[in-house]
Design a protein around this motif. Structure first.
Motif, short mmCIF file in Angstrom:
data_model
loop_
_atom_site.label_atom_id
_atom_site.label_comp_id
_atom_site.label_asym_id
_atom_site.label_seq_id
_atom_site.Cartn_x
_atom_site.Cartn_y
_atom_site.Cartn_z
N MET A 43 0.71 -1.25 0.04
CA MET A 43 -0.22 0.19 0.01
C MET A 43 0.89 1.06 -0.11
SD MET A 43 -3.12 -0.42 -0.30
CE MET A 43 -3.73 1.26 0.12
N LEU A 44 2.11 1.00 0.74
CA LEU A 44 2.79 2.29 0.91
C LEU A 44 3.62 2.65 -0.63
CD1 LEU A 44 4.47 4.38 2.39
CD2 LEU A 44 6.31 2.69 2.76
N ILE A 45 3.84 1.34 -1.24
CA ILE A 45 4.37 1.65 -2.62
C ILE A 45 3.51 2.38 -3.68
CG2 ILE A 45 5.27 0.48 -4.77
CD1 ILE A 45 6.85 -1.19 -2.98
N MET A 59 8.39 2.41 -15.13
CA MET A 59 8.80 1.27 -14.02
C MET A 59 8.12 1.37 -12.82
SD MET A 59 12.53 0.90 -12.32
CE MET A 59 12.62 2.26 -11.29
N TYR A 60 7.65 2.61 -12.47
CA TYR A 60 6.86 2.69 -11.22
C TYR A 60 5.35 2.58 -11.43
CZ TYR A 60 11.01 4.46 -9.19
OH TYR A 60 12.46 4.47 -8.93
N PHE A 61 5.03 2.70 -12.75
CA PHE A 61 3.66 2.17 -13.22
C PHE A 61 3.38 0.78 -12.93
CE2 PHE A 61 1.19 0.41 -16.56
CZ PHE A 61 -0.21 0.93 -16.32
N PHE A 62 4.52 0.10 -13.54
CA PHE A 62 4.39 -1.64 -13.40
C PHE A 62 4.54 -1.84 -12.02
CE2 PHE A 62 5.90 -1.10 -18.03
CZ PHE A 62 4.84 -1.72 -18.34
N LEU A 63 5.47 -1.29 -11.24
CA LEU A 63 5.70 -1.69 -9.87
C LEU A 63 4.12 -1.37 -9.07
CD1 LEU A 63 7.45 -2.35 -7.59
CD2 LEU A 63 8.27 0.00 -7.32
N GLU A 296 15.18 6.28 -5.21
CA GLU A 296 14.21 7.22 -5.46
C GLU A 296 12.86 6.92 -4.67
OE1 GLU A 296 13.48 6.23 -9.51
OE2 GLU A 296 14.80 7.89 -10.57
N VAL A 297 12.75 5.75 -4.16
CA VAL A 297 11.76 5.26 -3.64
C VAL A 297 11.85 6.03 -2.31
CG1 VAL A 297 10.14 3.55 -2.35
CG2 VAL A 297 10.80 3.35 -4.80
N ARG A 302 10.60 10.21 2.04
CA ARG A 302 11.26 11.41 3.04
C ARG A 302 10.28 12.58 2.59
NH1 ARG A 302 16.37 8.89 2.45
NH2 ARG A 302 16.93 9.80 0.68
N ARG A 303 9.98 12.60 1.15
CA ARG A 303 9.36 14.00 0.72
C ARG A 303 8.03 14.10 1.20
NH1 ARG A 303 12.17 13.38 -4.08
NH2 ARG A 303 10.70 12.03 -5.05
N VAL A 304 7.29 12.87 1.45
CA VAL A 304 5.96 12.30 1.69
C VAL A 304 5.78 12.90 3.19
CG1 VAL A 304 3.79 11.20 1.91
CG2 VAL A 304 5.38 11.38 -0.11
N MET A 305 6.84 12.37 3.96
CA MET A 305 6.82 12.23 5.45
C MET A 305 7.17 13.82 5.82
SD MET A 305 5.99 9.44 6.63
CE MET A 305 6.63 9.55 8.31
#
Length: 311
Positions: A43-45, A59-63, A296-297, A302-305
């Motif tokens: 859920m975090l990802i 890459m992150y769309f598939f992830l 990157e993740v 860190r940015r979200v936190m």
């Protein structure tokens, strides 16, 4: 007669891991912890790849698709397993067993195809960087993802229909912790040779073929990485690709051994342990591997936190 026999079995019963209550309670808490980590991690990802603009690449769309798959894949099996650990009633209805098997096949095959699509994305990004934007456009990503989901859906319908239209007239004890294909097929009161051939062909087509395609992709990727003059560039690229390769090895390794090993060497206990690995352990490790090994993740987290703290 076949039609009457088919209606005899209305429920199946799972063979418990152990009759020792202490062991079953211990397994309950262990599996529950891994399941919660799987749900929270994936859920975090999903959340990070949706809210952070830096994680909008193919890459992150598939992830994100993979994380959604893992949540559904584990949720089709683990909740019932947890109930069985603490309950004396180890039963599952005929329809419930068919439903569980369908979602297991559907989501499992989709994941096999999706991992191959992810390896293709990495191949294009590293071996054809100048054409990456055109070759992996938004439309192409959606099409690849849709094909993966469609293949899983069709194979799930086919295999589940083939197995649950067989007559079942007893015994009805499944020597497993979920309705997997081989242990359920053993209970059919009919010749299952055609079903076994169908399972083998599906395993080759949707386990072995994607796995071989992934290996070929990574051989090209490795060759391209080694040709790069910059050691730092090689290290960064290899780090990104190695995460995907670890996930592939964990998932495909246990699944291929389970479904493609010779029948004469089958061990039910071994199969149960391998199944536990790719249905419980591997989905828990995936978000950890992708987050802990992906700069990157970690930066997005860190940015979200930081935003949450400032708010």
């Amino acid at each position: 007669m076949a039609s009457r026999n088919h209606t005899v079995v209305t429920h199946f019963f799972f063979v418990p891991f152990s009759n020792l209550l202490v062991l079953r309670v211990s397994l309950f808490f262990l599996v529950l912890l891994m399941y919660l980590l799987t749900i929270v991690g994936n859920m975090l990802i999903i959340t990070l790849t949706l809210v952070d603009p830096a994680l909008r690449s193919p890459m992150y769309f598939f992830l994100r698709n993979l994380s959604f798959l893992e949540i559904g894949y584990t949720s089709s099996i683990i909740p019932k397993m947890l109930v069985n650990f603490l309950s004396e009633d180890q039963s599952i209805s005929f329809l419930g067993c068919a439903t569980q098997m369908y979602f297991f096949i559907f989501l499992g095959i989709t994941e096999c195809c999706l991992l191959a699509a992810m390896s293709y994305d990495r191949y294009v990004a590293i071996c054809h960087p100048l054409h990456y934007t055109a070759m992996m456009s938004r439309a192409v990503c959606f099409q690849l993802s849709a094909v993966c989901w469609l293949i899983g859906l069709l194979v799930g319908v086919e295999q589940t229909t083939l197995i649950f239209t067989l007559p079942y007239c007893g015994p009805n004890r499944i020597n497993h912790f979920f309705c997997d294909l081989p242990p359920v097929l053993k209970l059919a009161c009919a010749d299952t040779y055609k079903n076994e051939i169908s399972i083998f062909i599906s395993s080759v087509l949707f386990n072995m073929v994607p796995f071989l395609l992934i290996l070929v992709s990574y051989l090209h990727i490795l060759h391209a990485i080694l040709k790069r003059p910059s050691a730092m560039g090689r290290s960064k690229t290899f780090s990104t690709c190695s995460s995907h390769l670890i996930v592939v090895t964990l998932f495909y390794g246990s699944a291929i051994v389970t479904y493609l090993k010779p029948k004469s060497s089958n061990s039910l206990n071994t199969d149960k342990l391998l199944s536990l690995f790719y249905t419980v352990v591997s989905p828990m490790l995936n978000p950890l591997i992708y987050s802990l090994r992906n700069k990157e993740v970690k930066e997005a987290l860190r940015r979200v936190m930081a935003k949450k703290i400032l708010v």
